[in-house]
Design a protein around this motif. Structure first.
Motif, short mmCIF file in Angstrom:
data_model
loop_
_atom_site.label_atom_id
_atom_site.label_comp_id
_atom_site.label_asym_id
_atom_site.label_seq_id
_atom_site.Cartn_x
_atom_site.Cartn_y
_atom_site.Cartn_z
N GLU A 104 18.38 65.07 22.35
CA GLU A 104 19.67 65.84 22.94
C GLU A 104 20.20 66.96 22.22
O GLU A 104 20.15 66.83 20.85
N LYS A 150 19.09 70.85 26.76
CA LYS A 150 18.94 69.75 27.84
C LYS A 150 18.44 68.66 27.05
O LYS A 150 17.81 68.77 26.03
N ARG A 151 19.17 67.26 27.61
CA ARG A 151 18.57 66.09 27.30
C ARG A 151 17.24 65.73 27.78
O ARG A 151 17.20 65.76 28.97
N ASP A 191 14.00 59.99 22.32
CA ASP A 191 14.85 60.74 23.31
C ASP A 191 15.41 61.86 22.40
O ASP A 191 15.53 61.98 21.12
N ALA A 232 14.25 62.23 27.69
CA ALA A 232 14.03 60.89 27.14
C ALA A 232 12.61 60.06 27.48
O ALA A 232 12.07 60.96 28.44
N LEU A 240 20.39 69.30 16.86
CA LEU A 240 20.00 68.45 17.84
C LEU A 240 19.96 67.13 17.26
O LEU A 240 19.79 66.95 16.06
N LYS A 241 19.61 65.94 18.13
CA LYS A 241 19.71 64.78 17.87
C LYS A 241 18.54 64.05 18.46
O LYS A 241 18.19 64.30 19.74
N ALA A 297 13.02 70.65 26.97
CA ALA A 297 14.60 70.50 26.54
C ALA A 297 15.31 71.51 26.82
O ALA A 297 16.52 71.93 26.21
#
Length: 703
Positions: free
Chosen positions: A518, A491-492, A516, A494, A566-567, A600
């Motif tokens: 994601e 999940k994203r 953040d 933030a 992931l980012k 996440a």
């Protein structure tokens, strides 16, 4: 010994499934060519190639072996490679050092899983290939059916080069269709290998077979096709040159028949190797890189011509360490001239390496040489630090050959042992083994400090422990399997804060970051985006945030396995003119990451292998049912004769002990191969068990 000109060298690797007869064929080649005084045999442990204690115990090749022979004025370097899936790293590297492959297929067993795998490697590398159907004199051998299977399964453009006279227990010998020579009735041996006349009753068989061969060759070249259609035949010179060109270009894969134990068919095969396989001078340029440049930068691509006039470059593809003789490295001279007692650069590490004596080796027999020209294969004595897969080159003209990519380790097990001082001895011996075996890795499990060995199969690890016992005399054993799980997020999230604040008098520690996070597509790895504006975090501390995140990713969140795919976007933060530092922002990044991971939807990823099982058709139902019970997914089946090929995806954790199960289901007739294909999310029950068994807990850094 005199130096051999590159045009008079042929370099071949014998490849194929275990038990196909590669080593027996290599021993027969050496014997018939007078390179050895007697015919070495695997069964009675007299093989000069499979000479290690473990190879004799298991009656199988567990590492690549290098030897040479002379035939019709040419030097032939032969690399006998393992066909057991656990030891294919050596096979992979050997294919990078030769100019052609000889695919060995059993006349009894036909195409097997490793047959397809190594053939694919050789084709992808652009190597010319010859096929040898062995064991044609064995009971129940069916060489013609095997040729048909090779053509169907491997989609290879086969051209049969010989007519075998009889098969199985009625086998008598072979007649070559290209040269019209016959070896019938007697085993081949030094001084008794002259070809005889073709028996009159087989003359029509010869002409029919030769007509098919001419047709195959003519179809590979427009000029030959026109000549053939016009005149109905090709001259011997046109046939030979057409074959050479077609073999080099991969348009034809010649097929030979042989028995390594008799031996028979060996002289004709050697004729084919020296007359049809291209010399090193025909090799295209070697592709690689120029080492050096800025740290972290991508090395510049480079090519090195296979020429004696080019600067020296040497590819080490095999390392052997003997307790008494020390280290011996086998290498292909890619370019230039390699001289004894010279200094070169290890282009892979940047370290200098002193090259001592050079040898041509057959078994225990070593003959010293002063220099070796481009294209030859040679043994180098006592290199200090150069490992298999690395390149030595002229320091002023550095070049690093792009070696074939090695198959990744599949299996990991802890190593157990007892006794005072045992840990140091076992650890030292294991790390030395990794220098010899490119498919083996050793690590220390962070939380338990357990010594972990990783390899390509369960047999690989068992043999490794056998070697340790034999070399250091310590009774060690394998512990529980270690699966290379990974973790990721689903999940994203933030606006997650990571704050590190510490005050103990004097300068404190202060750093705040906002991120953040994601998920990324599977296999995309880690992406860090710097979106900070306005100096909210000084530029010198932004890499610190990334470093803290990367460290936490490596330690895991659920069960201690690295996070992947992931980012993270760093977009804001706070700092203090005095108390902010690299360490403070590393801690802030780590805390932000852990807080984000908690929100996440972190999950566990398990390695999934692509498996190919070949089993008697009567056992197909049992095989498929068993794979389904292991959470496998059947991709498809194919039937060849009385065997069924089952392709499937199966979680690696479910097939750690598959070999014994397959043997029991198929009465020992089933075979399989597998390689890691992808990562998949673990089912909840599996994930919960792995997390519980790991005993892992996310640790909070000290405030």
């Amino acid at each position: 010994m005199t130096t051999t000109a590159p045009s008079d060298i042929r370099n071949v690797a014998l490849i194929g499934h275990k038990g196909a007869g590669k080593t027996s064929l290599a021993e027969a080649m050496l014997f018939v060519a007078k390179a050895t005084p007697k015919l070495g045999k695997v069964d009675d442990k007299s093989s000069v190639l499979d000479d290690s204690a473990e190879e004799k115990d298991h009656a199988a090749s567990l590492e690549a072996s290098v030897a040479y022979l002379h035939w019709n004025g040419k030097k032939v370097n032969v690399v006998d490679t393992p066909g057991e899936g656990s030891f294919l790293a050596e096979t992979r590297l050997a294919l990078g050092a030769v100019d052609a492959a000889v695919l060995v297929v059993s006349g009894k067993d036909g195409v097997q899983p490793i047959t397809e795998r190594v053939f694919g490697w050789a084709r992808a590398q652009g190597l010319p290939i010859l096929v040898v159907v062995t064991k044609v004199d064995a009971e129940n051998a069916q060489p013609d059916d095997v040729v048909a299977e090779i053509k169907a399964r491997l989609k290879a453009p086969l051209a049969v080069m010989e007519h075998h006279v009889g098969e199985g227990l009625d086998y008598q010998g072979i007649i070559t269709l290209r040269t019209k020579k016959a070896w019938i009735g007697k085993p081949e041996a030094p001084n008794v290998i002259a070809a005889g006349a073709v028996p009159a009753d087989l003359a029509s068989v010869l002409e029919t077979g030769r007509g098919r061969l001419v047709d195959d060759v003519a179809g590979t070249n427009d000029e030959l096709t026109e000549k053939y259609l016009t005149e109905g035949d090709l001259t011997q010179e046109e046939l030979d040159q057409g074959l050479r060109d077609a073999v080099r270009e991969g348009k034809i894969v010649p097929v030979y028949f042989a028995s390594g134990t008799r031996p028979s068919g060996v002289a004709a095969l050697l004729d084919g190797i020296v007359e049809l396989i291209p010399p090193p001078t025909a090799h295209s340029t070697w592709k690689g890189t120029v080492p050096g440049g800025k740290v972290g930068s991508t090395p510049a691509a480079a090519e090195r011509p296979s020429s004696i006039d080019a600067p020296t470059a040497v590819f080490v593809f095999k390392t052997s360490i003997d307790p008494h003789a020390g280290r011996t490295s086998f290498a292909r001279v890619l370019s230039g001239t390699l001289k004894a007692d010279s200094s070169l650069l290890n282009a892979s590490t940047g370290n200098a390496e002193r090259v001592g004596k050079l040898f041509n080796i057959v078994g225990k027999d070593a003959k010293a040489v002063d220099e070796v020209k481009a294209g030859d294969i040679v043994a180098l004595a006592k290199l200090k630090s150069t490992l298999s897969g690395q390149t030595l080159s002229d320091e002023k003209h550095a070049f690093q050959f792009t070696a074939p990519e090695l198959p990744p380790a599949l299996f990991s097990r802890g190593v157990k042992f007892e006794g005072k001082g045992a840990e140091d001895k076992v650890s030292s011996a294991l790390y030395k083994l990794t220098e010899e075996d490119p498919g083996l890795t050793v690590s220390i499990e962070e939380t338990t400090r357990e010594l972990v060995v990783s390899g390509l199969g369960s047999l690989h690890l068992e043999i490794t422990v056998e070697r340790i016992r034999r070399r250091v005399g310590i009774d060690c054993r394998l512990g529980a399997p270690h699966i290379a799980y990974k973790e990721t997020i689903t999940k994203r999230v933030a606006g997650v804060e990571g704050k590190h604040k510490k005050q103990t008098g004097g300068h404190g520690q202060f750093g705040v970051c906002y991120i953040d996070m994601e998920p990324m597509p599977r296999g995309e790895g880690f992406v860090f985006e710097d979106a900070v504006v306005g100096g909210a975090i000084p530029r010198q501390f932004i890499p610190s945030v990334e470093k803290g995140i990367v460290k936490s990713m490596a330690k895991g969140f659920l069960a201690g396995f690295p996070l992947v795919d992931l980012k993270v976007r760093l977009y804001d933060g706070k700092y203090h003119d005095v108390d902010s530092s690299d360490a403070a922002f590393q801690m802030a990044g780590s805390k932000a990451f852990k807080a984000a991971a908690a929100q996440a939807g972190a999950v566990l990823l398990e390695p999934v292998v692509k498996m190919q099982v070949v089993a008697p058709s009567v056992a197909t139902g049992d095989v498929i049912g068993d794979i389904n019970s292991r959470r496998g997914r059947i991709l498809g089946t194919d039937t060849v004769e009385d065997q069924t090929i089952v392709n499937a995806y199966v979680p690696l954790s479910e097939v750690l002990e598959y070999e014994s199960k397959l043997k029991s289901m198929t009465q020992g007739k089933g075979t399989f191969s597998m390689s890691v294909d992808h990562l998949a999310i673990c089912p909840p029950m599996v994930q919960d068990k792995v997390i519980k068994d790991s005993g892992f807990k996310v640790t909070e850094e000290e405030d």
